[in-house]
Design a protein around this motif. Structure first.
Motif, PDB file in Angstrom:
ATOM      1  N   ALA A 267      -8.771  -2.013  -8.022  1.00  0.00           N
ATOM      2  CA  ALA A 267      -7.967  -2.283  -9.219  1.00  0.00           C
ATOM      3  C   ALA A 267      -7.072  -1.074  -9.474  1.00  0.00           C
ATOM      4  N   PHE A 268      -5.832  -1.340  -9.884  1.00  0.00           N
ATOM      5  CA  PHE A 268      -4.875  -0.248 -10.105  1.00  0.00           C
ATOM      6  C   PHE A 268      -5.383   0.744 -11.151  1.00  0.00           C
ATOM      7  N   VAL A 269      -5.900   0.231 -12.259  1.00  0.00           N
ATOM      8  CA  VAL A 269      -6.320   1.102 -13.348  1.00  0.00           C
ATOM      9  C   VAL A 269      -7.726   1.655 -13.113  1.00  0.00           C
TER      10      VAL A 269
ATOM     11  N   LEU B  69       1.303   6.271  -7.187  1.00  0.00           N
ATOM     12  CA  LEU B  69       0.074   6.850  -7.738  1.00  0.00           C
ATOM     13  C   LEU B  69      -0.297   8.174  -7.074  1.00  0.00           C
ATOM     14  N   LYS B  70       0.572   8.617  -6.172  1.00  0.00           N
ATOM     15  CA  LYS B  70       0.377   9.904  -5.486  1.00  0.00           C
ATOM     16  C   LYS B  70      -1.025  10.018  -4.890  1.00  0.00           C
ATOM     17  N   THR B  71      -1.339   9.023  -4.070  1.00  0.00           N
ATOM     18  CA  THR B  71      -2.633   8.982  -3.405  1.00  0.00           C
ATOM     19  C   THR B  71      -2.422   8.718  -1.919  1.00  0.00           C
ATOM     20  N   ASP B  72      -3.449   8.903  -1.133  1.00  0.00           N
ATOM     21  CA  ASP B  72      -3.372   8.699   0.309  1.00  0.00           C
ATOM     22  C   ASP B  72      -3.414   7.201   0.617  1.00  0.00           C
ATOM     23  N   ALA B  73      -2.413   6.707   1.312  1.00  0.00           N
ATOM     24  CA  ALA B  73      -2.344   5.284   1.650  1.00  0.00           C
ATOM     25  C   ALA B  73      -3.600   4.814   2.373  1.00  0.00           C
ATOM     26  N   ALA B  74      -4.200   5.675   3.154  1.00  0.00           N
ATOM     27  CA  ALA B  74      -5.398   5.304   3.912  1.00  0.00           C
ATOM     28  C   ALA B  74      -6.589   5.018   2.988  1.00  0.00           C
ATOM     29  N   GLN B  75      -6.510   5.489   1.747  1.00  0.00           N
ATOM     30  CA  GLN B  75      -7.603   5.288   0.790  1.00  0.00           C
ATOM     31  C   GLN B  75      -7.411   4.031  -0.059  1.00  0.00           C
ATOM     32  N   VAL B  76      -6.252   3.389   0.046  1.00  0.00           N
ATOM     33  CA  VAL B  76      -5.944   2.222  -0.792  1.00  0.00           C
ATOM     34  C   VAL B  76      -6.454   0.958  -0.095  1.00  0.00           C
ATOM     35  N   ARG B  77      -7.287   0.187  -0.826  1.00  0.00           N
ATOM     36  CA  ARG B  77      -7.851  -1.046  -0.270  1.00  0.00           C
ATOM     37  C   ARG B  77      -7.547  -2.227  -1.182  1.00  0.00           C
TER      38      ARG B  77
ATOM     39  N   ILE C 105       0.831  -1.208   0.000  1.00  0.00           N
ATOM     40  CA  ILE C 105       0.000   0.000   0.000  1.00  0.00           C
ATOM     41  C   ILE C 105       0.866   1.259   0.000  1.00  0.00           C
ATOM     42  N   GLN C 106       1.972   1.244   0.724  1.00  0.00           N
ATOM     43  CA  GLN C 106       2.870   2.403   0.726  1.00  0.00           C
ATOM     44  C   GLN C 106       3.446   2.660  -0.665  1.00  0.00           C
ATOM     45  N   VAL C 107       3.856   1.587  -1.356  1.00  0.00           N
ATOM     46  CA  VAL C 107       4.399   1.733  -2.710  1.00  0.00           C
ATOM     47  C   VAL C 107       3.319   2.268  -3.650  1.00  0.00           C
TER      48      VAL C 107
END
Length: 80
Positions: free
Chosen positions: A30-32, A18-26, A11-13
């Protein structure tokens, strides 16, 4: 390495590339489709994972990975 630790590092990578907030990544994202990654960023993600985990991934297999959860499982396989 525990799956939870792999997940946190993946999630950190993702957040960094993708210059996004790690807390928003689940995991189910999907990446795209969900995170807006472009094709060049897919390569950057792969390079980021290789650097973060000190592994060499098969490019075709790695580019077939579509979601954060798949990336976690894929990297876990390399670390076994």
């Amino acid at each position: 390495m525990e799956r939870q630790e792999i997940k946190e590092r993946v999630i950190q990578v993702v957040a960094q590339v993708l210059k996004t907030d790690a807390a928003q990544v689940r995991e189910e994202q999907a990446f795209v489709a969900d995170l807006g990654a472009e094709s060049v960023q897919s390569i950057e993600l792969m390079a980021g994972f290789e650097e973060e985990f000190d592994i060499e991934m098969d490019e075709d297999e790695a580019l077939a990975v579509q979601t954060v959860g798949q990336a976690i499982d894929f990297i876990a396989k390399y670390l076994d």
